[in-house]
Write a protein that holds these residues in place. Structure first.
Motif, PDB file in Angstrom:
ATOM      1  N   PRO A  60      -0.738   7.266  -5.299  1.00  0.00           N
ATOM      2  CA  PRO A  60      -1.650   6.119  -5.427  1.00  0.00           C
ATOM      3  C   PRO A  60      -0.920   4.891  -5.938  1.00  0.00           C
ATOM      4  O   PRO A  60       0.115   4.997  -6.615  1.00  0.00           O
ATOM      5  N   GLY A  61      -1.473   3.711  -5.632  1.00  0.00           N
ATOM      6  CA  GLY A  61      -0.860   2.479  -6.108  1.00  0.00           C
ATOM      7  C   GLY A  61      -0.852   2.385  -7.621  1.00  0.00           C
ATOM      8  O   GLY A  61       0.115   1.919  -8.225  1.00  0.00           O
ATOM      9  N   LYS A  62      -1.922   2.853  -8.278  1.00  0.00           N
ATOM     10  CA  LYS A  62      -1.996   2.941  -9.732  1.00  0.00           C
ATOM     11  C   LYS A  62      -2.490   4.325 -10.099  1.00  0.00           C
ATOM     12  O   LYS A  62      -3.358   4.886  -9.434  1.00  0.00           O
ATOM     13  N   ARG A  63      -1.958   4.842 -11.187  1.00  0.00           N
ATOM     14  CA  ARG A  63      -2.380   6.171 -11.678  1.00  0.00           C
ATOM     15  C   ARG A  63      -2.293   6.179 -13.192  1.00  0.00           C
ATOM     16  O   ARG A  63      -1.244   5.884 -13.765  1.00  0.00           O
ATOM     17  N   ALA A  64      -3.414   6.483 -13.830  1.00  0.00           N
ATOM     18  CA  ALA A  64      -3.477   6.492 -15.288  1.00  0.00           C
ATOM     19  C   ALA A  64      -3.986   7.842 -15.768  1.00  0.00           C
ATOM     20  O   ALA A  64      -4.974   8.368 -15.238  1.00  0.00           O
ATOM     21  N   ILE A  65      -3.302   8.404 -16.763  1.00  0.00           N
ATOM     22  CA  ILE A  65      -3.743   9.635 -17.425  1.00  0.00           C
ATOM     23  C   ILE A  65      -4.336   9.233 -18.766  1.00  0.00           C
ATOM     24  O   ILE A  65      -3.610   8.842 -19.685  1.00  0.00           O
ATOM     25  N   THR A 238       1.050   6.365  13.419  1.00  0.00           N
ATOM     26  CA  THR A 238       2.118   5.544  12.852  1.00  0.00           C
ATOM     27  C   THR A 238       1.504   4.401  12.054  1.00  0.00           C
ATOM     28  O   THR A 238       0.602   3.707  12.537  1.00  0.00           O
ATOM     29  N   TYR A 239       2.004   4.175  10.836  1.00  0.00           N
ATOM     30  CA  TYR A 239       1.524   3.127   9.946  1.00  0.00           C
ATOM     31  C   TYR A 239       2.719   2.326   9.444  1.00  0.00           C
ATOM     32  O   TYR A 239       3.823   2.849   9.312  1.00  0.00           O
ATOM     33  N   GLU A 240       2.479   1.051   9.183  1.00  0.00           N
ATOM     34  CA  GLU A 240       3.535   0.167   8.712  1.00  0.00           C
ATOM     35  C   GLU A 240       3.545   0.144   7.190  1.00  0.00           C
ATOM     36  O   GLU A 240       2.505  -0.015   6.550  1.00  0.00           O
ATOM     37  N   ALA A 241       4.724   0.301   6.609  1.00  0.00           N
ATOM     38  CA  ALA A 241       4.892   0.267   5.157  1.00  0.00           C
ATOM     39  C   ALA A 241       5.986  -0.726   4.802  1.00  0.00           C
ATOM     40  O   ALA A 241       6.927  -0.940   5.582  1.00  0.00           O
ATOM     41  N   ARG A 242       5.866  -1.324   3.628  1.00  0.00           N
ATOM     42  CA  ARG A 242       6.822  -2.337   3.166  1.00  0.00           C
ATOM     43  C   ARG A 242       7.703  -1.746   2.074  1.00  0.00           C
ATOM     44  O   ARG A 242       7.224  -1.102   1.144  1.00  0.00           O
ATOM     45  N   LEU A 243       9.008  -1.950   2.223  1.00  0.00           N
ATOM     46  CA  LEU A 243       9.961  -1.471   1.218  1.00  0.00           C
ATOM     47  C   LEU A 243       9.869  -2.378  -0.007  1.00  0.00           C
ATOM     48  O   LEU A 243      10.269  -3.537   0.038  1.00  0.00           O
ATOM     49  N   VAL A 244       9.354  -1.836  -1.108  1.00  0.00           N
ATOM     50  CA  VAL A 244       9.146  -2.617  -2.324  1.00  0.00           C
ATOM     51  C   VAL A 244      10.405  -2.644  -3.179  1.00  0.00           C
ATOM     52  O   VAL A 244      10.830  -3.696  -3.650  1.00  0.00           O
ATOM     53  N   SER A 245      11.019  -1.491  -3.363  1.00  0.00           N
ATOM     54  CA  SER A 245      12.197  -1.430  -4.217  1.00  0.00           C
ATOM     55  C   SER A 245      12.999  -0.178  -3.896  1.00  0.00           C
ATOM     56  O   SER A 245      12.500   0.753  -3.250  1.00  0.00           O
ATOM     57  N   ARG A 260      10.901   3.075  -2.568  1.00  0.00           N
ATOM     58  CA  ARG A 260       9.505   2.884  -2.950  1.00  0.00           C
ATOM     59  C   ARG A 260       8.847   1.997  -1.885  1.00  0.00           C
ATOM     60  O   ARG A 260       9.170   0.823  -1.759  1.00  0.00           O
ATOM     61  N   LEU A 261       7.929   2.592  -1.113  1.00  0.00           N
ATOM     62  CA  LEU A 261       7.233   1.878  -0.053  1.00  0.00           C
ATOM     63  C   LEU A 261       5.794   1.625  -0.475  1.00  0.00           C
ATOM     64  O   LEU A 261       5.214   2.394  -1.242  1.00  0.00           O
ATOM     65  N   ALA A 262       5.202   0.563   0.045  1.00  0.00           N
ATOM     66  CA  ALA A 262       3.820   0.219  -0.253  1.00  0.00           C
ATOM     67  C   ALA A 262       3.063   0.043   1.040  1.00  0.00           C
ATOM     68  O   ALA A 262       3.545  -0.580   1.994  1.00  0.00           O
ATOM     69  N   ILE A 263       1.839   0.616   1.091  1.00  0.00           N
ATOM     70  CA  ILE A 263       0.922   0.449   2.222  1.00  0.00           C
ATOM     71  C   ILE A 263      -0.324  -0.226   1.684  1.00  0.00           C
ATOM     72  O   ILE A 263      -1.038   0.333   0.848  1.00  0.00           O
ATOM     73  N   ASP A 264      -0.588  -1.435   2.158  1.00  0.00           N
ATOM     74  CA  ASP A 264      -1.700  -2.211   1.628  1.00  0.00           C
ATOM     75  C   ASP A 264      -3.046  -1.773   2.198  1.00  0.00           C
ATOM     76  O   ASP A 264      -4.075  -1.920   1.555  1.00  0.00           O
ATOM     77  N   THR A 265      -3.069  -1.251   3.413  1.00  0.00           N
ATOM     78  CA  THR A 265      -4.316  -0.903   4.076  1.00  0.00           C
ATOM     79  C   THR A 265      -4.704   0.521   3.725  1.00  0.00           C
ATOM     80  O   THR A 265      -3.917   1.448   3.881  1.00  0.00           O
TER      81      THR A 265
END
Length: 384
Positions: A60-65, A238-245, A260-265
């Motif tokens: 997930p984009g954010k995850r909190a315990i 197939t989905y497009e992902a952006r290389l974040v770091s 680290r890739l990010a998928i906004d959709t």
């Protein structure tokens, strides 16, 4: 010898002569095999970018315990796994009776301290007037001022204690730090919990990230912000992902890195914990292209026998004309990993050259050196 015996001997010799003349001639094992009609394709140079698929894990984009900083009994859990929550929404509560009692005691201390400060200030002001009239010594006014400062400090300590207990009271109420989904509840209501114990896992799935372990050589060939393809789902969507770091190894001895890739959709085909394939360019593709020329081969031309891969190559003495006979030869080849962008073609690194003609969908009856008739011929499109 009687005439009857002589006749029988003559008949037997005649029968043997006739039988020997009627024996069939031996079969000719060198008779040519019949020509088989085939479909061939002329292969061309491989023009696709060389890629490879690496496994990655969706997160997930954010995850909190969520946990608490106090010890107590978990009195309620207001949300279940899968529930959507908003920022500040109450998720769980902890028994707060001890803290509420401490707050009440701190408030009483503040009231008593304020009363003592008011009285000490009156005494200090009265003694200061008497000193101005030369009725008392200076030391008495100084003692009164020190007593006032001590009571003011006690009042401030009581206020600080109240603030600390109010902060502890806030720890008895677990609220959502962001909009998301309750992924897991780790403790049921009625359980005794302690400081730092995980209670609820909260995830924000509006944006997903993918972690991909790669070698340092592969990581050096990528650029931050680059778009990569992700293959996932039962239909290999197939989905497009952006290389974040690019995250380096955690220790000096580590040689691998992580993308680290990010998928906004948000998509139903991707979920946290899912393993997907990430298509990345081959790190040493330029060097390989300088060393050798690769060719594009249709998958339906392959022949697999155990660990070997081969094709039937059509050979003819002269220039091939449609419907003229030709001969097929079995040739073993080496192939590279098939990229996701060209699912009907695979790159061949050894065994074939540009212009070779291969048999498509070869039947099991075709043998090495067998004559064939070309019924249909085409060209493999090795361009992107």
């Amino acid at each position: 010898m009687t005439a009857n015996i002589r006749c029988q001997l003559l008949f037997s010799a005649f029968f043997l002569a006739v039988t020997g003349c009627s024996d069939p001639p031996p079969s000719n094992t060198t008779e040519a095999v019949g020509k088989v009609p085939v479909t061939v394709a002329e292969i061309s140079e491989w023009k696709y970018p060389l890629t490879r698929q690496l496994p990655g894990v969706v997160r997930p984009g954010k995850r909190a315990i969520l946990s608490t900083r106090i010890a107590g009994t978990l009195t309620s859990v207001t949300r279940e796994p899968g529930d959507e929550v908003t920022t500040g929404e109450l998720l769980a509560t902890i028994d707060a009776r001890d803290i509420e009692a401490a707050i009440a005691a701190a408030e009483e201390k503040i009231i008593a301290a304020e009363a003592a400060v008011r009285q000490a200030r009156l005494d200090s002001d009265r003694l200061e007037r008497l000193y101005q009239e030369d009725l008392i010594a200076r030391v008495r006014t100084e003692r009164a001022r020190v007593r006032l400062e001590e009571l003011e400090a006690q009042r401030q300590a009581a206020k600080s204690e109240l603030e600390a207990q109010q902060t502890n009271l806030s720890y008895t109420r677990l609220t959502s730090p962001f909009d998301g989904v309750v992924a897991e509840t780790l403790v049921d209501s009625g359980s005794f919990v302690g400081p730092g114990q995980p209670l609820i896992v909260l995830e924000d799935r509006q944006q997903l990230r993918i972690d991909v372990p790669v070698s340092s050589n592969q990581a050096d060939s990528l650029v931050q912000g680059q778009t990569l393809s992700v293959v996932a789902g039962p239909g290999n969507g197939t989905y497009e992902a952006r290389l974040v770091s690019i995250i380096p190894a955690l220790d000096d001895k580590g040689t691998g890195q992580r993308l680290r890739l990010a998928i906004d959709t948000e998509t139903a085909a991707l979920a946290p914990g899912q393993v997907v394939s990430v298509v990345v360019p081959v790190a040493d593709a330029k060097r390989r292209n300088r060393d050798t020329t690769w060719v594009a081969l249709p998958q339906d031309a392959l022949i697999r026998r155990g660990q070997l891969t081969g094709v039937l190559v059509v050979r003819s003495p002269g220039e091939q004309v449609s419907a003229e006979p030709a001969v097929v030869n079995l040739r073993w080849i080496k192939t590279a990993t098939m990229p996701a962008i060209a699912s009907d073609l695979i790159p061949v690194t050894q065994g074939l050259e540009v212009g070779d003609r291969v048999v498509l969908d070869p039947s099991a009856d075709l043998q090495d050196g067998q004559p064939v008739i070309i019924e249909n011929a085409g060209t493999v499109d090795g361009k992107k």
